[in-house]
Write a protein that holds these residues in place. Structure first.
Motif, PDB file in Angstrom:
ATOM      1  N   LEU A  25       0.831  -1.201   0.000  1.00 35.10           N
ATOM      2  CA  LEU A  25       0.000   0.000   0.000  1.00 35.10           C
ATOM      3  C   LEU A  25       0.868   1.255   0.000  1.00 35.10           C
ATOM      4  O   LEU A  25       0.619   2.182  -0.783  1.00 35.10           O
ATOM      5  CB  LEU A  25      -0.930  -0.003   1.218  1.00 35.10           C
ATOM      6  CG  LEU A  25      -1.827   1.220   1.370  1.00 35.10           C
ATOM      7  CD1 LEU A  25      -2.834   1.278   0.224  1.00 35.10           C
ATOM      8  CD2 LEU A  25      -2.532   1.187   2.706  1.00 35.10           C
ATOM      9  N   CYS A  26       1.881   1.274   0.834  1.00 35.62           N
ATOM     10  CA  CYS A  26       2.782   2.427   0.878  1.00 35.62           C
ATOM     11  C   CYS A  26       3.544   2.592  -0.433  1.00 35.62           C
ATOM     12  O   CYS A  26       3.730   3.719  -0.915  1.00 35.62           O
ATOM     13  CB  CYS A  26       3.748   2.298   2.048  1.00 35.62           C
ATOM     14  SG  CYS A  26       2.972   2.496   3.654  1.00 35.62           S
ATOM     15  N   LEU A  27       3.968   1.489  -1.026  1.00 33.80           N
ATOM     16  CA  LEU A  27       4.667   1.548  -2.309  1.00 33.80           C
ATOM     17  C   LEU A  27       3.758   2.116  -3.393  1.00 33.80           C
ATOM     18  O   LEU A  27       4.185   2.962  -4.196  1.00 33.80           O
ATOM     19  CB  LEU A  27       5.168   0.168  -2.712  1.00 33.80           C
ATOM     20  CG  LEU A  27       5.926   0.079  -4.030  1.00 33.80           C
ATOM     21  CD1 LEU A  27       7.195   0.919  -3.985  1.00 33.80           C
ATOM     22  CD2 LEU A  27       6.257  -1.360  -4.361  1.00 33.80           C
ATOM     23  N   ILE A  31       4.480   5.514  -5.508  1.00 30.72           N
ATOM     24  CA  ILE A  31       4.541   5.509  -6.973  1.00 30.72           C
ATOM     25  C   ILE A  31       3.497   6.445  -7.565  1.00 30.72           C
ATOM     26  O   ILE A  31       3.809   7.258  -8.453  1.00 30.72           O
ATOM     27  CB  ILE A  31       4.378   4.069  -7.512  1.00 30.72           C
ATOM     28  CG1 ILE A  31       5.611   3.247  -7.176  1.00 30.72           C
ATOM     29  CG2 ILE A  31       4.132   4.077  -9.018  1.00 30.72           C
ATOM     30  CD1 ILE A  31       5.475   1.767  -7.475  1.00 30.72           C
ATOM     31  N   VAL A  32       2.274   6.366  -7.085  1.00 35.01           N
ATOM     32  CA  VAL A  32       1.210   7.232  -7.613  1.00 35.01           C
ATOM     33  C   VAL A  32       1.534   8.695  -7.339  1.00 35.01           C
ATOM     34  O   VAL A  32       1.352   9.551  -8.218  1.00 35.01           O
ATOM     35  CB  VAL A  32      -0.161   6.836  -7.014  1.00 35.01           C
ATOM     36  CG1 VAL A  32      -1.212   7.885  -7.287  1.00 35.01           C
ATOM     37  CG2 VAL A  32      -0.601   5.483  -7.554  1.00 35.01           C
ATOM     38  N   THR A  33       2.038   8.991  -6.166  1.00 33.48           N
ATOM     39  CA  THR A  33       2.375  10.371  -5.827  1.00 33.48           C
ATOM     40  C   THR A  33       3.496  10.898  -6.711  1.00 33.48           C
ATOM     41  O   THR A  33       3.412  12.017  -7.235  1.00 33.48           O
ATOM     42  CB  THR A  33       2.787  10.472  -4.345  1.00 33.48           C
ATOM     43  OG1 THR A  33       1.715  10.005  -3.531  1.00 33.48           O
ATOM     44  CG2 THR A  33       3.122  11.892  -3.958  1.00 33.48           C
ATOM     45  N   VAL A  34       4.526  10.102  -6.910  1.00 31.66           N
ATOM     46  CA  VAL A  34       5.652  10.543  -7.733  1.00 31.66           C
ATOM     47  C   VAL A  34       5.230  10.726  -9.190  1.00 31.66           C
ATOM     48  O   VAL A  34       5.637  11.691  -9.852  1.00 31.66           O
ATOM     49  CB  VAL A  34       6.829   9.547  -7.618  1.00 31.66           C
ATOM     50  CG1 VAL A  34       7.890   9.809  -8.669  1.00 31.66           C
ATOM     51  CG2 VAL A  34       7.433   9.616  -6.227  1.00 31.66           C
ATOM     52  N   PRO A  40       3.230  20.904  -4.715  1.00 26.57           N
ATOM     53  CA  PRO A  40       3.658  20.449  -3.379  1.00 26.57           C
ATOM     54  C   PRO A  40       2.497  19.893  -2.550  1.00 26.57           C
ATOM     55  O   PRO A  40       2.696  18.998  -1.731  1.00 26.57           O
ATOM     56  CB  PRO A  40       4.227  21.707  -2.738  1.00 26.57           C
ATOM     57  CG  PRO A  40       4.662  22.554  -3.876  1.00 26.57           C
ATOM     58  CD  PRO A  40       3.684  22.261  -4.981  1.00 26.57           C
ATOM     59  N   GLU A  41       1.292  20.384  -2.765  1.00 29.46           N
ATOM     60  CA  GLU A  41       0.133  19.858  -2.041  1.00 29.46           C
ATOM     61  C   GLU A  41      -0.163  18.417  -2.450  1.00 29.46           C
ATOM     62  O   GLU A  41      -0.701  17.655  -1.672  1.00 29.46           O
ATOM     63  CB  GLU A  41      -1.094  20.734  -2.266  1.00 29.46           C
ATOM     64  CG  GLU A  41      -1.059  22.019  -1.487  1.00 29.46           C
ATOM     65  CD  GLU A  41      -0.939  21.802   0.014  1.00 29.46           C
ATOM     66  OE1 GLU A  41      -1.674  20.965   0.573  1.00 29.46           O
ATOM     67  OE2 GLU A  41      -0.082  22.460   0.622  1.00 29.46           O
ATOM     68  N   GLY A  42       0.174  18.057  -3.662  1.00 25.77           N
ATOM     69  CA  GLY A  42      -0.028  16.692  -4.129  1.00 25.77           C
ATOM     70  C   GLY A  42       0.932  15.701  -3.502  1.00 25.77           C
ATOM     71  O   GLY A  42       0.712  14.496  -3.527  1.00 25.77           O
ATOM     72  N   ASP A  43       2.016  16.229  -2.924  1.00 26.18           N
ATOM     73  CA  ASP A  43       3.022  15.392  -2.269  1.00 26.18           C
ATOM     74  C   ASP A  43       2.721  15.169  -0.791  1.00 26.18           C
ATOM     75  O   ASP A  43       3.563  14.686  -0.058  1.00 26.18           O
ATOM     76  CB  ASP A  43       4.404  16.038  -2.378  1.00 26.18           C
ATOM     77  CG  ASP A  43       4.908  16.100  -3.797  1.00 26.18           C
ATOM     78  OD1 ASP A  43       4.337  15.400  -4.651  1.00 26.18           O
ATOM     79  OD2 ASP A  43       5.866  16.848  -4.044  1.00 26.18           O
ATOM     80  N   PRO A  48       4.928  10.226   4.686  1.00 28.52           N
ATOM     81  CA  PRO A  48       4.406   9.140   5.519  1.00 28.52           C
ATOM     82  C   PRO A  48       4.423   7.785   4.805  1.00 28.52           C
ATOM     83  O   PRO A  48       4.697   6.752   5.432  1.00 28.52           O
ATOM     84  CB  PRO A  48       2.968   9.564   5.833  1.00 28.52           C
ATOM     85  CG  PRO A  48       2.936  11.025   5.629  1.00 28.52           C
ATOM     86  CD  PRO A  48       3.954  11.318   4.582  1.00 28.52           C
ATOM     87  N   ALA A  49       4.160   7.780   3.509  1.00 30.24           N
ATOM     88  CA  ALA A  49       4.185   6.522   2.763  1.00 30.24           C
ATOM     89  C   ALA A  49       5.608   5.975   2.670  1.00 30.24           C
ATOM     90  O   ALA A  49       5.812   4.761   2.786  1.00 30.24           O
ATOM     91  CB  ALA A  49       3.601   6.714   1.374  1.00 30.24           C
ATOM     92  N   ALA A  50       6.589   6.841   2.487  1.00 32.02           N
ATOM     93  CA  ALA A  50       7.986   6.391   2.433  1.00 32.02           C
ATOM     94  C   ALA A  50       8.425   5.826   3.779  1.00 32.02           C
ATOM     95  O   ALA A  50       9.096   4.786   3.840  1.00 32.02           O
ATOM     96  CB  ALA A  50       8.892   7.543   2.017  1.00 32.02           C
ATOM     97  N   VAL A  51       8.029   6.478   4.870  1.00 30.46           N
ATOM     98  CA  VAL A  51       8.367   5.980   6.201  1.00 30.46           C
ATOM     99  C   VAL A  51       7.662   4.638   6.454  1.00 30.46           C
ATOM    100  O   VAL A  51       8.256   3.697   6.979  1.00 30.46           O
ATOM    101  CB  VAL A  51       8.020   7.025   7.287  1.00 30.46           C
ATOM    102  CG1 VAL A  51       8.132   6.433   8.676  1.00 30.46           C
ATOM    103  CG2 VAL A  51       8.914   8.243   7.150  1.00 30.46           C
TER     104      VAL A  51
END
Length: 123
Positions: A25-27, A31-34, A40-43, A48-51
């Motif tokens: 889920l975090c991955l 990926i979707v975010t990148v 910057p609001e989209g990030d 939190p997903a990377a952590v």
């Protein structure tokens, strides 16, 4: 130490599928975010997903690797078997020390990333 790690890994072994699910889920979020974020609001959920990905991967590796630590050698075993067993356990000691060091580094990195994220989004 490695016997303690083995006991902990065997105790939390039922959580291994949860670590995989959270990691996937975090991955996906990373990926979707990148791939889709243009502002910057989209990030917002990238950190939190990377952590979460870091800790779920760490949990999965811990459970998978340390659940199979071999038992201590016995005096009744032959010399060659004892030496082989000690070398095998020695490797686990080396990995345990490396894992402890990387866990401390991950904890520090997580603290820094989460504090930056909270500062940006709550402060």
């Amino acid at each position: 130490m490695i016997d303690s790690f083995r006991n902990i890994a065997k105790t939390i072994e039922p959580l291994k599928p949860l670590a995989v699910a959270v990691g996937l889920l975090c991955l996906i979020v990373v990926i979707v975010t990148v791939l889709t974020s243009e502002t910057p609001e989209g990030d917002r959920y990238l950190i939190p997903a990377a952590v979460g990905l870091l800790w779920s991967l760490s949990s999965y590796v811990f459970i998978g690797y340390f659940a199979s630590v071999p038992e201590k050698t016995r005096a009744s075993q032959g010399l060659l078997q004892r030496m082989k067993g000690r070398l095998h356990r020695g490797w686990y000691w080396f990995v345990a020390l490396a894992f402890t060091a990387t866990t401390l580094a991950a904890a520090f990195m997580s603290y820094r990333l989460v504090s930056i994220w909270l500062g940006e989004h709550l402060g």
